[in-house]
Design a protein around this motif. Structure first.
Motif, PDB file in Angstrom:
ATOM      1  N   LEU A  63     -23.956  -8.587  -2.435  1.00 49.87           N
ATOM      2  CA  LEU A  63     -24.948  -9.574  -2.851  1.00 49.87           C
ATOM      3  C   LEU A  63     -24.638 -10.986  -2.376  1.00 49.87           C
ATOM      4  CD1 LEU A  63     -25.696  -8.443  -6.489  1.00 49.87           C
ATOM      5  CD2 LEU A  63     -27.076  -8.074  -4.455  1.00 49.87           C
ATOM      6  N   PRO A  65     -24.561 -12.471   0.668  1.00 47.91           N
ATOM      7  CA  PRO A  65     -25.524 -13.112   1.580  1.00 47.91           C
ATOM      8  C   PRO A  65     -26.812 -13.548   0.861  1.00 47.91           C
ATOM      9  CG  PRO A  65     -24.657 -11.134   2.584  1.00 47.91           C
ATOM     10  CD  PRO A  65     -24.166 -11.154   1.169  1.00 47.91           C
ATOM     11  N   LEU A  66     -27.277 -12.755  -0.084  1.00 45.07           N
ATOM     12  CA  LEU A  66     -28.466 -13.122  -0.847  1.00 45.07           C
ATOM     13  C   LEU A  66     -28.209 -14.378  -1.676  1.00 45.07           C
ATOM     14  CD1 LEU A  66     -31.337 -12.484  -1.810  1.00 45.07           C
ATOM     15  CD2 LEU A  66     -30.291 -11.073  -3.586  1.00 45.07           C
ATOM     16  N   ALA A  67     -27.049 -14.453  -2.295  1.00 42.74           N
ATOM     17  CA  ALA A  67     -26.707 -15.636  -3.094  1.00 42.74           C
ATOM     18  C   ALA A  67     -26.619 -16.877  -2.217  1.00 42.74           C
ATOM     19  CB  ALA A  67     -25.390 -15.403  -3.822  1.00 42.74           C
ATOM     20  N   GLU A  68     -26.060 -16.736  -1.017  1.00 40.83           N
ATOM     21  CA  GLU A  68     -25.972 -17.882  -0.113  1.00 40.83           C
ATOM     22  C   GLU A  68     -27.357 -18.337   0.339  1.00 40.83           C
ATOM     23  OE1 GLU A  68     -23.345 -16.481   2.915  1.00 40.83           O
ATOM     24  OE2 GLU A  68     -21.549 -17.050   1.777  1.00 40.83           O
ATOM     25  N   GLN A  69     -28.265 -17.382   0.595  1.00 39.60           N
ATOM     26  CA  GLN A  69     -29.623 -17.753   0.980  1.00 39.60           C
ATOM     27  C   GLN A  69     -30.328 -18.496  -0.143  1.00 39.60           C
ATOM     28  OE1 GLN A  69     -31.581 -14.167   2.157  1.00 39.60           O
ATOM     29  NE2 GLN A  69     -30.664 -14.154   4.196  1.00 39.60           N
ATOM     30  N   ILE A  70     -30.149 -18.051  -1.361  1.00 38.33           N
ATOM     31  CA  ILE A  70     -30.773 -18.724  -2.503  1.00 38.33           C
ATOM     32  C   ILE A  70     -30.202 -20.128  -2.664  1.00 38.33           C
ATOM     33  CG2 ILE A  70     -30.954 -18.688  -5.034  1.00 38.33           C
ATOM     34  CD1 ILE A  70     -31.164 -15.628  -4.800  1.00 38.33           C
TER      35      ILE A  70
END
Length: 78
Positions: A63, A65-70
């Motif tokens: 998760l 990469p998703l957290a970094e995008q957010i």
């Protein structure tokens, strides 16, 4: 060690259970029960060395990469 896990789970149920049931907070009961069940399962898996459950660290890395995008989208910093 297994006995200790069970004792703490029963202690939580005895201390917190009646008040939550009396107030009829079903969502809180569901959330606490889910976290408690997950903790007991991971505890027993670790103590008995069964290694049946996935490593939580791999889920966190999945998760990331998703957290970094957010964080980038909302312009948040670490």
């Amino acid at each position: 060690m297994v006995e200790l896990i069970i004792v703490f789970l029963l202690l939580i149920c005895i201390v917190e259970g009646p008040g939550v049931i009396k107030r009829r907070e079903w969502k809180e009961i569901l959330v606490v029960s889910s976290f408690s069940l997950l903790a007991v399962l991971y505890g027993l898996d670790y103590v008995l060395r069964l290694y049946l459950l996935p490593d939580p660290k791999s889920f966190i890395y999945m998760l990331l990469p998703l957290a970094e995008q957010i964080m980038d989208f909302f312009n948040l910093s670490h």
